[in-house]
Design a protein around this motif. Structure first.
Motif, PDB file in Angstrom:
ATOM      1  N   PHE A 235       0.835  -1.201   0.000  1.00  0.00           N
ATOM      2  CA  PHE A 235       0.000   0.000   0.000  1.00  0.00           C
ATOM      3  C   PHE A 235       0.870   1.251   0.000  1.00  0.00           C
ATOM      4  CE2 PHE A 235      -2.706   3.025   2.591  1.00  0.00           C
ATOM      5  CZ  PHE A 235      -3.528   3.369   1.518  1.00  0.00           C
ATOM      6  N   VAL A 236       0.769   2.042  -1.073  1.00  0.00           N
ATOM      7  CA  VAL A 236       1.548   3.274  -1.227  1.00  0.00           C
ATOM      8  C   VAL A 236       0.698   4.299  -1.969  1.00  0.00           C
ATOM      9  CG1 VAL A 236       3.591   4.342  -2.265  1.00  0.00           C
ATOM     10  CG2 VAL A 236       3.770   2.048  -1.302  1.00  0.00           C
ATOM     11  N   ASN A 237       0.689   5.545  -1.473  1.00  0.00           N
ATOM     12  CA  ASN A 237       0.071   6.666  -2.179  1.00  0.00           C
ATOM     13  C   ASN A 237      -1.414   6.432  -2.482  1.00  0.00           C
ATOM     14  OD1 ASN A 237       0.731   9.323  -3.309  1.00  0.00           O
ATOM     15  ND2 ASN A 237       0.208   8.440  -5.285  1.00  0.00           N
ATOM     16  N   GLY A 238      -2.117   5.819  -1.555  1.00  0.00           N
ATOM     17  CA  GLY A 238      -3.545   5.593  -1.738  1.00  0.00           C
ATOM     18  C   GLY A 238      -3.892   4.457  -2.679  1.00  0.00           C
ATOM     19  N   SER A 281       7.880   5.125   3.047  1.00  0.00           N
ATOM     20  CA  SER A 281       6.593   5.488   2.433  1.00  0.00           C
ATOM     21  C   SER A 281       6.628   5.493   0.907  1.00  0.00           C
ATOM     22  CB  SER A 281       6.082   6.850   2.940  1.00  0.00           C
ATOM     23  OG  SER A 281       6.751   7.935   2.319  1.00  0.00           O
ATOM     24  N   ASP A 282       7.762   5.148   0.277  1.00  0.00           N
ATOM     25  CA  ASP A 282       7.848   5.084  -1.183  1.00  0.00           C
ATOM     26  C   ASP A 282       7.801   3.636  -1.659  1.00  0.00           C
ATOM     27  OD1 ASP A 282       8.130   7.865  -1.570  1.00  0.00           O
ATOM     28  OD2 ASP A 282      10.275   7.750  -1.110  1.00  0.00           O
ATOM     29  N   LEU A 283       7.278   3.441  -2.864  1.00  0.00           N
ATOM     30  CA  LEU A 283       7.246   2.111  -3.467  1.00  0.00           C
ATOM     31  C   LEU A 283       8.672   1.670  -3.780  1.00  0.00           C
ATOM     32  CD1 LEU A 283       5.280  -0.104  -4.543  1.00  0.00           C
ATOM     33  CD2 LEU A 283       5.463   1.012  -6.779  1.00  0.00           C
ATOM     34  N   SER A 284       8.996   0.430  -3.423  1.00  0.00           N
ATOM     35  CA  SER A 284      10.338  -0.097  -3.695  1.00  0.00           C
ATOM     36  C   SER A 284      10.236  -1.452  -4.379  1.00  0.00           C
ATOM     37  CB  SER A 284      11.161  -0.221  -2.409  1.00  0.00           C
ATOM     38  OG  SER A 284      10.647  -1.251  -1.575  1.00  0.00           O
ATOM     39  N   TRP A 297      15.566  -0.751  -5.614  1.00  0.00           N
ATOM     40  CA  TRP A 297      15.108   0.444  -6.328  1.00  0.00           C
ATOM     41  C   TRP A 297      13.965   1.095  -5.562  1.00  0.00           C
ATOM     42  CZ3 TRP A 297      16.749   2.171 -11.321  1.00  0.00           C
ATOM     43  CH2 TRP A 297      17.710   1.364 -11.934  1.00  0.00           C
ATOM     44  N   VAL A 298      13.920   2.430  -5.606  1.00  0.00           N
ATOM     45  CA  VAL A 298      12.862   3.182  -4.932  1.00  0.00           C
ATOM     46  C   VAL A 298      12.301   4.219  -5.893  1.00  0.00           C
ATOM     47  CG1 VAL A 298      12.321   4.776  -3.040  1.00  0.00           C
ATOM     48  CG2 VAL A 298      13.866   2.850  -2.641  1.00  0.00           C
ATOM     49  N   MET A 299      10.963   4.333  -5.927  1.00  0.00           N
ATOM     50  CA  MET A 299      10.301   5.347  -6.748  1.00  0.00           C
ATOM     51  C   MET A 299      10.162   6.613  -5.911  1.00  0.00           C
ATOM     52  SD  MET A 299       6.672   5.078  -8.794  1.00  0.00           S
ATOM     53  CE  MET A 299       6.747   5.242 -10.569  1.00  0.00           C
ATOM     54  N   LYS A 300      11.063   7.560  -6.122  1.00  0.00           N
ATOM     55  CA  LYS A 300      11.143   8.743  -5.268  1.00  0.00           C
ATOM     56  C   LYS A 300       9.938   9.673  -5.426  1.00  0.00           C
ATOM     57  CE  LYS A 300      15.322   8.351  -3.376  1.00  0.00           C
ATOM     58  NZ  LYS A 300      15.567   8.431  -1.931  1.00  0.00           N
ATOM     59  N   GLU A 301       9.381   9.734  -6.626  1.00  0.00           N
ATOM     60  CA  GLU A 301       8.195  10.551  -6.886  1.00  0.00           C
ATOM     61  C   GLU A 301       7.157   9.655  -7.532  1.00  0.00           C
ATOM     62  OE1 GLU A 301       6.803  14.628  -9.258  1.00  0.00           O
ATOM     63  OE2 GLU A 301       8.935  14.096  -9.094  1.00  0.00           O
ATOM     64  N   TYR A 302       6.085   9.410  -6.808  1.00  0.00           N
ATOM     65  CA  TYR A 302       5.139   8.398  -7.270  1.00  0.00           C
ATOM     66  C   TYR A 302       4.576   8.741  -8.651  1.00  0.00           C
ATOM     67  CZ  TYR A 302       1.540   4.879  -7.433  1.00  0.00           C
ATOM     68  OH  TYR A 302       0.772   3.823  -7.831  1.00  0.00           O
ATOM     69  N   THR A 309      15.052   5.137  -8.568  1.00  0.00           N
ATOM     70  CA  THR A 309      16.459   5.311  -8.202  1.00  0.00           C
ATOM     71  C   THR A 309      16.992   4.030  -7.562  1.00  0.00           C
ATOM     72  OG1 THR A 309      16.048   7.650  -7.738  1.00  0.00           O
ATOM     73  CG2 THR A 309      18.088   6.702  -6.860  1.00  0.00           C
ATOM     74  N   LYS A 310      18.138   3.569  -8.047  1.00  0.00           N
ATOM     75  CA  LYS A 310      18.776   2.400  -7.425  1.00  0.00           C
ATOM     76  C   LYS A 310      19.509   2.854  -6.170  1.00  0.00           C
ATOM     77  CE  LYS A 310      22.133   0.070  -9.504  1.00  0.00           C
ATOM     78  NZ  LYS A 310      22.795  -0.934 -10.387  1.00  0.00           N
ATOM     79  N   MET A 311      18.989   2.457  -5.022  1.00  0.00           N
ATOM     80  CA  MET A 311      19.526   2.919  -3.745  1.00  0.00           C
ATOM     81  C   MET A 311      20.712   2.088  -3.265  1.00  0.00           C
ATOM     82  SD  MET A 311      17.535   5.484  -2.926  1.00  0.00           S
ATOM     83  CE  MET A 311      17.803   5.698  -1.171  1.00  0.00           C
ATOM     84  N   PHE A 312      20.617   0.759  -3.420  1.00  0.00           N
ATOM     85  CA  PHE A 312      21.662  -0.131  -2.908  1.00  0.00           C
ATOM     86  C   PHE A 312      21.823  -1.318  -3.846  1.00  0.00           C
ATOM     87  CE2 PHE A 312      18.938   1.367   0.598  1.00  0.00           C
ATOM     88  CZ  PHE A 312      19.815   2.222   1.243  1.00  0.00           C
TER      89      PHE A 312
END
Length: 381
Positions: A235-238, A281-284, A297-302, A309-312
């Protein structure tokens, strides 16, 4: 977290209300402190302490039961970066009946974290609970009997309250579920995707939504028949999110009940195994590559494809034996990452690129894991 600070904090009880609560028959009256300061102090107390206040004074019970107090306490607890109000619940396997919990702050900061048995409301010698999801301190359990759905339970383990939700039909097969909070309706909802068989053949798939506020089910008509994988939704961003069999990310918006595909980098399709998660709180997405490493990976702006963005990149331990990384994913104040590798909790340190197993007292290898924040939210509307 679905409650926004600027929407909650201004809605304070007025000083007259607070004064009457603080003065009326309360053994905890503090005449030398302003009433609003007393409220601010209580908002930062853990749930366990607040329940002790509740048990000795009707006045304090009246205060901590208000919508303002419950929502503000939840906001402050969920935003605590030391995770002192967060817990992890675990199960050893899909068919195990027992549930254990462990403090997230203990996993992050203690040398020897310890787990404890939870008296879960789904415990039954003929059934076993599955963790559908957690939001605002409420945990949704799907209770299975003989690999069919018997009922759902929405449970707040912090205040030991739950609601049992029998499904319309007894013991039915299912594909997947999702649990979410609809902030526009101020309502908690379960989304279920159910196969409908005729003479042992699949004839159609139905999507139904349960509303805790109305205590009823309804059908969703816009489902396009996408073949979703069996993992429960994130569950992310409604919106609730699943992976389909082609590794596409499919979402359902709680507001309009519309389905959509989330744009993603083309490199996701080249991964050996994908897992959806939530990071701050971001989709990963966990992209596991040939059992050797995982890209997080994390979607910084839904909704913005370019914001992925590849974080690690985390290397698998030498004894990986075909196991993969799973998201739980939290970051400590020191920058260490908590996640699960196979059936064990691990910590990844980006500074030296090391992965360390965590030995948790009284905890067997865990199959299912769910994080929740301790809150006063009651499942009984």
């Amino acid at each position: 977290m679905e409650f926004k600070e600027d929407e909650i904090l201004p809605k304070r009880r007025n000083s007259t209300e607070i004064q009457s609560i603080c003065s009326e028959d309360s053994v905890f009256s503090m005449p030398n402190l302003p009433e609003e300061l007393i409220t601010e102090i209580m908002l930062r107390l853990p749930v366990k302490s607040l329940l002790q206040f509740r048990s000795v004074s009707k006045s304090w019970l009246s205060l901590i039961s208000t919508s303002y107090f419950v929502k503000t306490h939840l906001l402050l607890s969920a935003s605590n970066k030391d995770y002192i109000h967060h817990e992890v619940i675990t199960k050893a396997s899909n068919t195990s009946r027992g549930v254990k919990n462990c403090s997230v702050s203990s996993l992050l900061y203690d040398s020897v974290p310890e787990s404890f048995e939870l008296d879960n409301p789904g415990k039954n010698p003929n059934a076993f609970p599955l963790f559908v999801g957690s939001v605002n301190g409420l945990i949704c359990l799907a209770i299975n009997i003989f690999y069919g759905l018997d009922c759902f339970i929405i449970w707040n383990p912090s205040i030991r309250k739950y609601k049992k939700l029998p499904y319309e039909e007894h013991i039915v097969p299912y594909f997947t579920f999702g649990f979410a909070y609809d902030e526009f309706e101020d309502d908690y909802k379960i989304v279920g995707i159910f196969p409908i068989y005729s003479y042992a053949s699949l004839c159609r798939v139905e999507v139904k939504i349960y509303s805790l506020k109305s205590d009823s089910w309804k059908r969703v008509k816009d489902y396009k028949g996408v073949e979703l994988l069996g993992d429960f939704a994130k569950f992310v961003n409604g919106k609730l999110h699943w992976l389909d069999k082609h590794w596409n990310i499919i979402s359902m918006d709680l507001a309009d009940e519309k389905w959509a595909e989330v744009d993603q980098p083309c490199c996701f399709k080249g991964c050996g195994f994908l897992k959806l998660g939530v990071f701050e709180s971001d989709l990963s997405v966990f992209c596991n590559h040939a059992w050797t490493h995982v890209d997080v990976w994390v979607m910084k702006e839904y909704g913005v494809k370019e914001s992925w963005t590849k974080m690690f990149t985390i290397k698998s331990p030498e004894d990986s034996m075909g196991r993969i990384f799973y998201p739980i994913i939290l970051m400590s104040n020191e920058g260490e990452i908590l996640l699960k590798f196979g059936s064990r909790f691990t910590k990844y340190n980006p500074k030296d690129d090391s992965v360390r197993y965590l030995d948790v007292t009284k905890l067997a290898p865990c199959h299912e894991v769910q994080i929740y924040v301790k809150s006063l939210v009651c499942p009984l509307y």
